[in-house]
Motif scaffolding. Structure first.
Motif, mmCIF file in Angstrom:
data_model
loop_
_atom_site.group_PDB
_atom_site.id
_atom_site.type_symbol
_atom_site.label_atom_id
_atom_site.label_comp_id
_atom_site.label_asym_id
_atom_site.label_seq_id
_atom_site.Cartn_x
_atom_site.Cartn_y
_atom_site.Cartn_z
ATOM 1 N N PRO A 1 50.180 28.068 117.030
ATOM 2 C CA PRO A 1 51.267 27.708 115.807
ATOM 3 C C PRO A 1 50.886 27.387 114.818
ATOM 4 C CG PRO A 1 51.473 26.522 118.101
ATOM 5 C CD PRO A 1 50.179 27.396 118.250
ATOM 6 N N LEU A 2 49.811 26.749 114.502
ATOM 7 C CA LEU A 2 49.349 26.550 113.142
ATOM 8 C C LEU A 2 48.083 27.355 112.583
ATOM 9 C CD1 LEU A 2 48.877 22.412 113.529
ATOM 10 C CD2 LEU A 2 50.439 23.822 112.552
ATOM 11 N N GLU A 3 47.990 28.559 113.308
ATOM 12 C CA GLU A 3 47.031 29.397 112.714
ATOM 13 C C GLU A 3 47.434 29.752 111.115
ATOM 14 O OE1 GLU A 3 45.354 33.862 113.960
ATOM 15 O OE2 GLU A 3 45.985 32.433 115.547
ATOM 16 N N GLY A 4 46.408 30.008 110.457
ATOM 17 C CA GLY A 4 46.515 30.072 109.006
ATOM 18 C C GLY A 4 46.734 28.869 108.266
ATOM 19 N N LEU B 1 45.711 23.117 117.972
ATOM 20 C CA LEU B 1 47.003 24.168 117.626
ATOM 21 C C LEU B 1 46.804 25.097 116.815
ATOM 22 C CD1 LEU B 1 49.365 21.083 117.499
ATOM 23 C CD2 LEU B 1 49.323 22.775 119.280
ATOM 24 N N GLY B 2 45.624 25.599 116.350
ATOM 25 C CA GLY B 2 45.200 26.544 115.538
ATOM 26 C C GLY B 2 44.815 26.350 114.023
ATOM 27 N N ALA B 3 44.985 25.259 113.461
ATOM 28 C CA ALA B 3 44.769 25.004 112.098
ATOM 29 C C ALA B 3 43.206 25.046 111.972
ATOM 30 C CB ALA B 3 45.141 23.452 111.608
ATOM 31 N N ARG B 4 42.797 25.459 110.912
ATOM 32 C CA ARG B 4 41.411 25.081 110.199
ATOM 33 C C ARG B 4 41.299 24.022 109.713
ATOM 34 N NH1 ARG B 4 38.221 28.427 105.459
ATOM 35 N NH2 ARG B 4 35.994 28.006 106.332
ATOM 36 N N VAL B 5 40.459 23.213 110.504
ATOM 37 C CA VAL B 5 40.380 21.570 110.057
ATOM 38 C C VAL B 5 38.603 21.518 109.269
ATOM 39 C CG1 VAL B 5 39.807 19.164 110.674
ATOM 40 C CG2 VAL B 5 41.826 20.601 111.369
ATOM 41 N N ILE B 6 38.741 21.280 107.989
ATOM 42 C CA ILE B 6 37.468 20.986 107.273
ATOM 43 C C ILE B 6 37.175 19.790 107.107
ATOM 44 C CG2 ILE B 6 36.327 21.439 105.150
ATOM 45 C CD1 ILE B 6 37.790 24.060 104.963
ATOM 46 N N ARG C 1 43.319 25.025 97.774
ATOM 47 C CA ARG C 1 43.711 26.211 98.522
ATOM 48 C C ARG C 1 44.103 25.471 100.035
ATOM 49 N NH1 ARG C 1 38.855 30.711 97.923
ATOM 50 N NH2 ARG C 1 38.364 30.565 95.880
ATOM 51 N N ALA C 2 44.269 24.393 100.160
ATOM 52 C CA ALA C 2 44.828 23.752 101.468
ATOM 53 C C ALA C 2 46.184 23.714 101.537
ATOM 54 C CB ALA C 2 44.075 22.359 101.452
ATOM 55 N N ASP C 3 46.610 23.525 102.929
ATOM 56 C CA ASP C 3 47.816 23.282 103.102
ATOM 57 C C ASP C 3 48.180 21.745 103.359
ATOM 58 O OD1 ASP C 3 49.257 26.100 103.475
ATOM 59 O OD2 ASP C 3 47.299 25.973 104.670
ATOM 60 N N VAL C 4 47.082 21.020 104.011
ATOM 61 C CA VAL C 4 47.408 19.600 104.347
ATOM 62 C C VAL C 4 45.922 18.927 103.985
ATOM 63 C CG1 VAL C 4 47.429 18.001 106.167
ATOM 64 C CG2 VAL C 4 48.547 20.075 106.538
#
Length: 393
Positions: free
Chosen positions: A3-6, A28-33, A88-91
């Protein structure tokens, strides 16, 4: 596709509350830095060396599936790198010490002012306003302030919860807030600046005690592992030495318990035991009679009788017992993930989408992904070397 890919999450995090949230977003698919300080990193890395003698149990639990980037935000060039990453981040989320994010211009409100489509979250102990806003807040302190310690423990001795309840409560609301804000952004294009306070989260979880006290005027008595308003609802020791918690929810179940496993049918109509109100008033006598009959039975015999009578029960497990739990094994709830100290066994994500594999990437070493992330930001090898020479990374 998860669901959170991308979705890219940049998290200035340490300890428990925010790392708990971002780990679940990663699964859930997010890239977490994960942004950490050079040299030391997230101070939860140093809580202990319980995992294979080399890694903190807290850090192992909270940080799989993330990428570790080291930045010293006191160095101007490091701040420039972070600004590139935020753009460049979403969150973006942070749980720095009180006032630290605002001083750095990294609080949610400032970031969304610069990037209106950004979802930004501040996580704190007591919130951004009020007399406690500048106080440091650790989990046990918030458990104390929220009243959780007051209602936990035995009648003689209060106790904190045996895990980081305030941190986990806050982290759970961060997950909820981020998911809701991303859905809102998908509909409107607008980002959000959000605040999650540990005290607010744990106070919400204290709703039942608070409603009771507000409307009765009486503080709730601590009751160990029994239930304040139901009896019998406690652990009783079998002839084999096992503690079995028996929970009777209504008078019909009491009848089945008395007539079945306890083999004491006369208790059904005894005025001292016939109703839940009577059993609660006579809790000491109720527990004594149940304990006496349970003590005559082996564990297997008791459990068979409880099953036949339709009575809820549970073993009072040790943590080692949970690690060997047959239900968890049967449902394949354990996985192995990589880590800097080798493979570690952990629990699977609580929620998984059918047909989609959750991200179960390794627990990162400190700064493991720094060079990769910087190259993605179009920094050259020479620039990265310069950052390292300046102590920025």
């Amino acid at each position: 596709m998860l669901p959170l890919e991308g979705v890219t999450v940049v998290s200035l995090e340490h300890a428990v509350a925010l790392p708990f949230a971002t780990r679940h977003l990663a699964e859930l698919g997010a890239r977490v830095i994960k942004v950490e300080r050079p040299g030391r990193g997230d101070f939860a890395r140093d809580y202990d060396r319980a995992v294979r003698g080399g890694m903190s149990a807290h850090f192992s639990w909270l940080n799989r599936s993330k990428e570790s980037l080291t930045l010293d935000l006191k160095v101007p060039r490091a701040r420039e790198v972070l600004d590139l990453l935020v753009a460049r981040a979403d969150v973006v989320a942070q749980n720095l010490g009180p006032g630290a994010a605002a001083r750095l211009g990294l609080d949610a409100q400032t970031l969304v002012g610069r990037h209106p489509a950004l979802v930004a979250v501040n996580v704190s102990g007591y919130g951004p306003a009020g007399p406690y806003r500048a106080r440091k807040a650790y989990d046990m302190l918030v458990q104390a302030e929220s009243g959780l310690i007051a209602v936990t423990g035995s009648p003689q001795q209060p106790a904190k919860a045996g895990f980081a309840a305030g941190d986990v409560a806050a982290g759970s609301y961060v997950i909820q807030a981020v998911l809701a804000a991303l859905l809102r952004r998908a509909r409107s294009g607008a980002g959000a600046a959000l605040d999650v306070a540990m005290l607010d989260a744990l106070t919400e979880w204290m709703g039942y005690p608070m409603q009771t006290v507000e409307h009765t005027g009486q503080e709730m008595a601590r009751s160990g592992i029994s239930h304040q308003s139901i009896a019998p609802y406690d652990a009783y020791r079998t002839a084999d030495g096992d503690d079995v918690l028996i929970g009777v929810q209504n008078d019909g179940e009491w009848r089945r318990l008395a007539e079945g496993p306890l083999a004491r049918p006369e208790l059904v109509d005894d005025p001292a035991f016939a109703t839940n109100l009577a059993r609660v008033r006579n809790r000491e006598g109720t527990d004594a009679v149940v304990a006496a009959e349970v003590a005559k039975l082996g564990t297997a015999e008791l459990e068979a009788g409880l099953d036949a009578a339709g009575i809820a029960y549970a073993r009072v497990n040790t943590v080692a017992g949970v690690l060997a739990h047959p239900q968890l094994a049967a449902r394949e709830r354990w996985v192995e993930v990589g880590s800097p100290v080798g493979p570690v066994r952990q629990s699977r994500p609580v929620v998984e989408f059918p047909g989609e594999n959750a991200r179960l990437d390794p627990v990162p070493a400190l700064g493991e992904h720094t060079d990769t992330i910087l190259r993605e930001l179009d920094l050259s090898t020479e620039e990265i070397a310069g950052l390292r020479a300046d102590g920025a990374i």
